[in-house]
Design a protein around this motif. Structure first.
Motif, PDB file in Angstrom:
ATOM      1  N   ALA A   1      -0.170 -44.134 -53.955  1.00 14.18           N
ATOM      2  CA  ALA A   1      -1.048 -45.295 -53.928  1.00 14.18           C
ATOM      3  C   ALA A   1      -0.954 -45.912 -52.537  1.00 14.18           C
ATOM      4  O   ALA A   1       0.128 -46.300 -52.094  1.00 14.18           O
ATOM      5  CB  ALA A   1      -0.643 -46.304 -54.990  1.00 14.18           C
ATOM      6  N   VAL A   2      -2.074 -45.978 -51.850  1.00 14.68           N
ATOM      7  CA  VAL A   2      -2.120 -46.611 -50.534  1.00 14.68           C
ATOM      8  C   VAL A   2      -2.579 -48.048 -50.748  1.00 14.68           C
ATOM      9  O   VAL A   2      -3.668 -48.284 -51.260  1.00 14.68           O
ATOM     10  CB  VAL A   2      -3.080 -45.868 -49.584  1.00 14.68           C
ATOM     11  N   LEU A   3      -1.715 -48.980 -50.382  1.00 10.45           N
ATOM     12  CA  LEU A   3      -1.993 -50.401 -50.557  1.00 10.45           C
ATOM     13  C   LEU A   3      -1.993 -51.081 -49.197  1.00 10.45           C
ATOM     14  O   LEU A   3      -1.169 -50.761 -48.341  1.00 10.45           O
ATOM     15  CB  LEU A   3      -0.923 -51.060 -51.434  1.00 10.45           C
ATOM     16  N   GLY A   4      -2.896 -52.027 -49.024  1.00 10.45           N
ATOM     17  CA  GLY A   4      -2.934 -52.806 -47.796  1.00 10.45           C
ATOM     18  C   GLY A   4      -2.276 -54.152 -48.034  1.00 10.45           C
ATOM     19  O   GLY A   4      -2.534 -54.810 -49.039  1.00 10.45           O
ATOM     20  N   ASP A   5      -1.430 -54.569 -47.118  1.00  7.69           N
ATOM     21  CA  ASP A   5      -0.708 -55.837 -47.223  1.00  7.69           C
ATOM     22  C   ASP A   5      -1.454 -56.905 -46.429  1.00  7.69           C
ATOM     23  O   ASP A   5      -1.409 -56.912 -45.200  1.00  7.69           O
ATOM     24  CB  ASP A   5       0.709 -55.656 -46.688  1.00  7.69           C
ATOM     25  N   VAL A   6      -2.148 -57.809 -47.123  1.00  6.86           N
ATOM     26  CA  VAL A   6      -2.907 -58.845 -46.430  1.00  6.86           C
ATOM     27  C   VAL A   6      -2.001 -59.940 -45.852  1.00  6.86           C
ATOM     28  O   VAL A   6      -2.475 -60.835 -45.170  1.00  6.86           O
ATOM     29  CB  VAL A   6      -4.004 -59.470 -47.331  1.00  6.86           C
TER      30      VAL A   6
ATOM     31  N   PHE B   1      -1.259 -57.420 -52.048  1.00  5.56           N
ATOM     32  CA  PHE B   1      -1.587 -56.022 -51.777  1.00  5.56           C
ATOM     33  C   PHE B   1      -2.963 -55.670 -52.326  1.00  5.56           C
ATOM     34  O   PHE B   1      -3.304 -56.025 -53.449  1.00  5.56           O
ATOM     35  CB  PHE B   1      -0.531 -55.102 -52.378  1.00  5.56           C
ATOM     36  N   VAL B   2      -3.725 -54.944 -51.507  1.00  6.42           N
ATOM     37  CA  VAL B   2      -5.072 -54.518 -51.859  1.00  6.42           C
ATOM     38  C   VAL B   2      -5.059 -52.997 -52.035  1.00  6.42           C
ATOM     39  O   VAL B   2      -4.657 -52.283 -51.108  1.00  6.42           O
ATOM     40  CB  VAL B   2      -6.056 -54.893 -50.729  1.00  6.42           C
ATOM     41  N   PRO B   3      -5.469 -52.492 -53.205  1.00  9.07           N
ATOM     42  CA  PRO B   3      -5.549 -51.038 -53.359  1.00  9.07           C
ATOM     43  C   PRO B   3      -6.620 -50.455 -52.432  1.00  9.07           C
ATOM     44  O   PRO B   3      -7.757 -50.900 -52.452  1.00  9.07           O
ATOM     45  CB  PRO B   3      -5.940 -50.834 -54.822  1.00  9.07           C
ATOM     46  N   VAL B   4      -6.229 -49.503 -51.614  1.00  8.21           N
ATOM     47  CA  VAL B   4      -7.156 -48.849 -50.701  1.00  8.21           C
ATOM     48  C   VAL B   4      -7.641 -47.548 -51.322  1.00  8.21           C
ATOM     49  O   VAL B   4      -8.832 -47.306 -51.423  1.00  8.21           O
ATOM     50  CB  VAL B   4      -6.495 -48.593 -49.329  1.00  8.21           C
ATOM     51  N   MET B   5      -6.716 -46.704 -51.737  1.00 13.64           N
ATOM     52  CA  MET B   5      -7.062 -45.446 -52.398  1.00 13.64           C
ATOM     53  C   MET B   5      -5.819 -44.826 -53.019  1.00 13.64           C
ATOM     54  O   MET B   5      -4.699 -45.241 -52.725  1.00 13.64           O
ATOM     55  CB  MET B   5      -7.725 -44.467 -51.433  1.00 13.64           C
ATOM     56  N   LEU B   6      -6.068 -43.866 -53.882  1.00 15.89           N
ATOM     57  CA  LEU B   6      -5.011 -43.020 -54.421  1.00 15.89           C
ATOM     58  C   LEU B   6      -5.159 -41.658 -53.762  1.00 15.89           C
ATOM     59  O   LEU B   6      -6.279 -41.214 -53.490  1.00 15.89           O
ATOM     60  CB  LEU B   6      -5.136 -42.873 -55.937  1.00 15.89           C
ATOM     61  N   ILE B   7      -4.047 -40.997 -53.518  1.00 24.12           N
ATOM     62  CA  ILE B   7      -4.084 -39.659 -52.939  1.00 24.12           C
ATOM     63  C   ILE B   7      -3.239 -38.745 -53.819  1.00 24.12           C
ATOM     64  O   ILE B   7      -2.020 -38.916 -53.918  1.00 24.12           O
ATOM     65  CB  ILE B   7      -3.544 -39.632 -51.498  1.00 24.12           C
ATOM     66  N   ALA B   8      -3.908 -37.805 -54.478  1.00 27.14           N
ATOM     67  CA  ALA B   8      -3.188 -36.778 -55.237  1.00 27.14           C
ATOM     68  C   ALA B   8      -2.689 -35.759 -54.229  1.00 27.14           C
ATOM     69  O   ALA B   8      -3.401 -35.385 -53.291  1.00 27.14           O
ATOM     70  CB  ALA B   8      -4.116 -36.127 -56.255  1.00 27.14           C
ATOM     71  N   ILE B   9      -1.448 -35.306 -54.422  1.00 28.41           N
ATOM     72  CA  ILE B   9      -0.860 -34.347 -53.482  1.00 28.41           C
ATOM     73  C   ILE B   9      -0.094 -33.292 -54.269  1.00 28.41           C
ATOM     74  O   ILE B   9       0.551 -33.591 -55.275  1.00 28.41           O
ATOM     75  CB  ILE B   9       0.045 -35.068 -52.450  1.00 28.41           C
ATOM     76  N   GLY B  10      -0.191 -32.058 -53.827  1.00 28.12           N
ATOM     77  CA  GLY B  10       0.509 -30.952 -54.470  1.00 28.12           C
ATOM     78  C   GLY B  10      -0.048 -29.637 -53.964  1.00 28.12           C
ATOM     79  O   GLY B  10      -0.650 -29.573 -52.895  1.00 28.12           O
ATOM     80  N   LYS B  11       0.147 -28.596 -54.740  1.00 28.10           N
ATOM     81  CA  LYS B  11      -0.384 -27.269 -54.423  1.00 28.10           C
ATOM     82  C   LYS B  11      -1.540 -27.012 -55.371  1.00 28.10           C
ATOM     83  O   LYS B  11      -1.389 -27.107 -56.590  1.00 28.10           O
ATOM     84  CB  LYS B  11       0.688 -26.188 -54.609  1.00 28.10           C
TER      85      LYS B  11
END
Length: 141
Positions: free
Chosen positions: A11-16, A106-116
């Protein structure tokens, strides 16, 4: 589906309110010998003064931009290490914030799924570069 099946989701969050960390950040720069104390003091004063007085929508736009840049770097590094990623912006951000008890700081910017990847991604098409990039002029359409 990617959230459920991914090895991990970031979870990518921005800290205002990140400006509140200015003293710590610039203090570390002083301790490391990268910056004199008077320069750090000046940077702290300007950072706190400017960012603490921004309208909320401007602060949010800044963290969306920074979060997007950070996300792309994370995805490029993951790819260089042999991992696949999927950026996700189409999720219910309000439910996400509620489910994880995320404060308004914190503001949700995006989710990033990661794996193979278990199978190759589906083929896509894109507009040609000349349809989306321009040099010294915008299209008249």
């Amino acid at each position: 589906q990617q959230v459920v099946e991914a090895s991990a989701v970031i979870a990518v969050l921005g800290d205002v309110e990140s400006y509140k960390k200015a003293e710590k950040i610039y203090g570390q720069a002083v301790e490391a010998g990268f910056m004199p104390v008077d320069t750090a003091t000046s940077f702290i004063e300007r950072t706190v003064g400017m960012y603490s007085n921004l309208p909320p929508e401007v602060a949010r736009q800044i963290v969306y931009t920074d979060g997007g840049l950070i996300s792309m770097q994370l995805m490029l590094v993951a790819r260089s290490k042999g991992y696949d990623t999927v950026p996700m912006g189409g999720y219910d951000k309000a439910k996400f914030v509620e489910a994880f008890g995320i404060s308004e700081q914190f503001v949700p910017v995006m989710l990033i799924a990661i794996g193979k990847a278990t199978k190759p991604g589906h083929p896509t098409t894109r507009l040609p570069i000349e349809d989306v990039a321009y040099f010294n002029e915008l299209p008249s359409e």
